[in-house]
Design a protein around this motif. Structure first.
Motif, mmCIF file in Angstrom:
data_model
loop_
_atom_site.group_PDB
_atom_site.id
_atom_site.type_symbol
_atom_site.label_atom_id
_atom_site.label_comp_id
_atom_site.label_asym_id
_atom_site.label_seq_id
_atom_site.Cartn_x
_atom_site.Cartn_y
_atom_site.Cartn_z
ATOM 1 N N ALA A 92 -2.331 0.530 2.636
ATOM 2 C CA ALA A 92 -1.701 0.461 3.954
ATOM 3 C C ALA A 92 -0.542 1.450 4.054
ATOM 4 O O ALA A 92 -0.355 2.125 5.072
ATOM 5 C CB ALA A 92 -1.211 -0.960 4.227
ATOM 6 N N GLY A 93 0.232 1.559 2.989
ATOM 7 C CA GLY A 93 1.341 2.510 2.990
ATOM 8 C C GLY A 93 0.875 3.954 2.947
ATOM 9 O O GLY A 93 1.457 4.826 3.591
ATOM 10 N N PHE A 108 1.231 8.309 4.978
ATOM 11 C CA PHE A 108 1.304 9.642 4.373
ATOM 12 C C PHE A 108 0.163 10.514 4.884
ATOM 13 O O PHE A 108 0.354 11.693 5.191
ATOM 14 C CB PHE A 108 1.231 9.516 2.854
ATOM 15 N N GLU A 109 -1.025 9.935 4.989
ATOM 16 C CA GLU A 109 -2.175 10.675 5.499
ATOM 17 C C GLU A 109 -1.947 11.134 6.933
ATOM 18 O O GLU A 109 -2.349 12.233 7.314
ATOM 19 C CB GLU A 109 -3.435 9.809 5.420
ATOM 20 N N ALA A 110 -1.313 10.289 7.727
ATOM 21 C CA ALA A 110 -1.040 10.643 9.126
ATOM 22 C C ALA A 110 -0.147 11.877 9.200
ATOM 23 O O ALA A 110 -0.378 12.777 10.020
ATOM 24 C CB ALA A 110 -0.384 9.471 9.843
ATOM 25 N N ALA A 111 0.851 11.935 8.330
ATOM 26 C CA ALA A 111 1.763 13.085 8.346
ATOM 27 C C ALA A 111 1.092 14.353 7.841
ATOM 28 O O ALA A 111 1.552 15.463 8.141
ATOM 29 C CB ALA A 111 2.999 12.778 7.503
ATOM 30 N N SER A 112 0.015 14.221 7.072
ATOM 31 C CA SER A 112 -0.657 15.403 6.515
ATOM 32 C C SER A 112 -1.316 16.259 7.600
ATOM 33 O O SER A 112 -1.733 17.388 7.332
ATOM 34 C CB SER A 112 -1.710 14.980 5.487
ATOM 35 N N ILE A 117 6.140 -1.357 2.922
ATOM 36 C CA ILE A 117 7.284 -0.566 3.377
ATOM 37 C C ILE A 117 7.842 0.300 2.259
ATOM 38 O O ILE A 117 8.112 1.489 2.445
ATOM 39 C CB ILE A 117 8.383 -1.481 3.954
ATOM 40 N N ARG A 118 8.008 -0.276 1.086
ATOM 41 C CA ARG A 118 8.557 0.483 -0.030
ATOM 42 C C ARG A 118 7.623 1.626 -0.424
ATOM 43 O O ARG A 118 8.080 2.721 -0.780
ATOM 44 C CB ARG A 118 8.804 -0.445 -1.220
#
Length: 223
Positions: free
Chosen positions: A64-65, A69-73, A139-140
């Motif tokens: 889920a976290g 990161f994938e979205a920002a890629s 979240i972490r």
């Protein structure tokens, strides 16, 4: 994967089809196939190892976290797709300017990553706690993985730079494979004791290593 996508933009589909042409195309495509395989393995290896060692529960938290990161890629992928023809032209016409443009774009993407990291440490946790409380455990993971974004953004641009210079693809495969090996070994060593947070920190470390390896190679081949 991104490196292969950039190369595919240069395929000339107007070329006549023949047996020799097909064999030549397959020969040229083979290293890009390896790059795609390594890229896909790299993107999923941590989750696979996490599931095997710690179980599906931690995979769910980490996965889920990792989606954030994938979205920002999308940012470096879009920039890289736009830069490849520009860098290729500079390599032919103005090679000295190419070096300056590489550093300029890297600096710009580093600046772009700063507000994204800030949002992932402030706004995103607030949204998750408010709307998706079942994912608070992620979240972490989101916060830690976001620290790798500047290095991920930068090393993608260096990859485009190397492709624009027509570098030996076998060496590009070796670079990607070395980053994959670092990621896999580190995950195997740390997941058992530290679980999904180990995967998050290894992800950051892998992106730092990737930037160092790619940028170091770029300096070696600079002409």
């Amino acid at each position: 994967v991104s490196q292969s996508r950039y190369w595919l933009q240069g395929i000339d589909i107007r070329a006549g089809v023949s047996r020799s042409g097909v064999l030549s195309a397959l020969k040229q495509a083979f290293p890009f196939g390896l790059l795609m395989l390594i890229g896909m393995t790299y993107a999923r290896l941590d989750a696979v190892l996490l599931g095997l060692i710690r179980g599906n529960f931690e995979v769910g938290i980490y996965g889920a976290g990792y989606k954030f990161f994938e979205a920002a890629s999308i940012v470096p992928s879009a920039v890289g797709a736009a830069l490849l023809p520009y860098f290729s032209k500079l390599h032919i016409d103005q090679p000295k300017k190419l070096e300056k443009e590489l550093l300029k774009v890297m600096g710009l993407l580093l600046l772009v990553s700063v507000p994204i990291i800030a949002a992932y440490w402030s706004v995103v946790p607030w949204i998750i706690n408010w709307i998706l409380p079942q994912y608070t455990g992620s979240i972490r993971v989101i916060e830690v993985l976001s620290l790798g974004m500047p290095f991920y953004f930068a090393h993608n641009v260096v990859s485009v730079y190397l492709l624009s210079k027509g570098q030996n693809l076998a060496r590009m495969v070796m670079l990607a494979a070395s980053v994959l090996m670092i990621n896999g070994v580190a995950n195997l060593m740390l997941i058992g004791q530290y679980g999904y947070m180990a995967s998050a920190w290894v992800g950051v470390g892998s992106e730092i290593a990737a930037l160092g390896i790619y940028f170091g190679y770029a300096k070696l081949v600079r002409k």
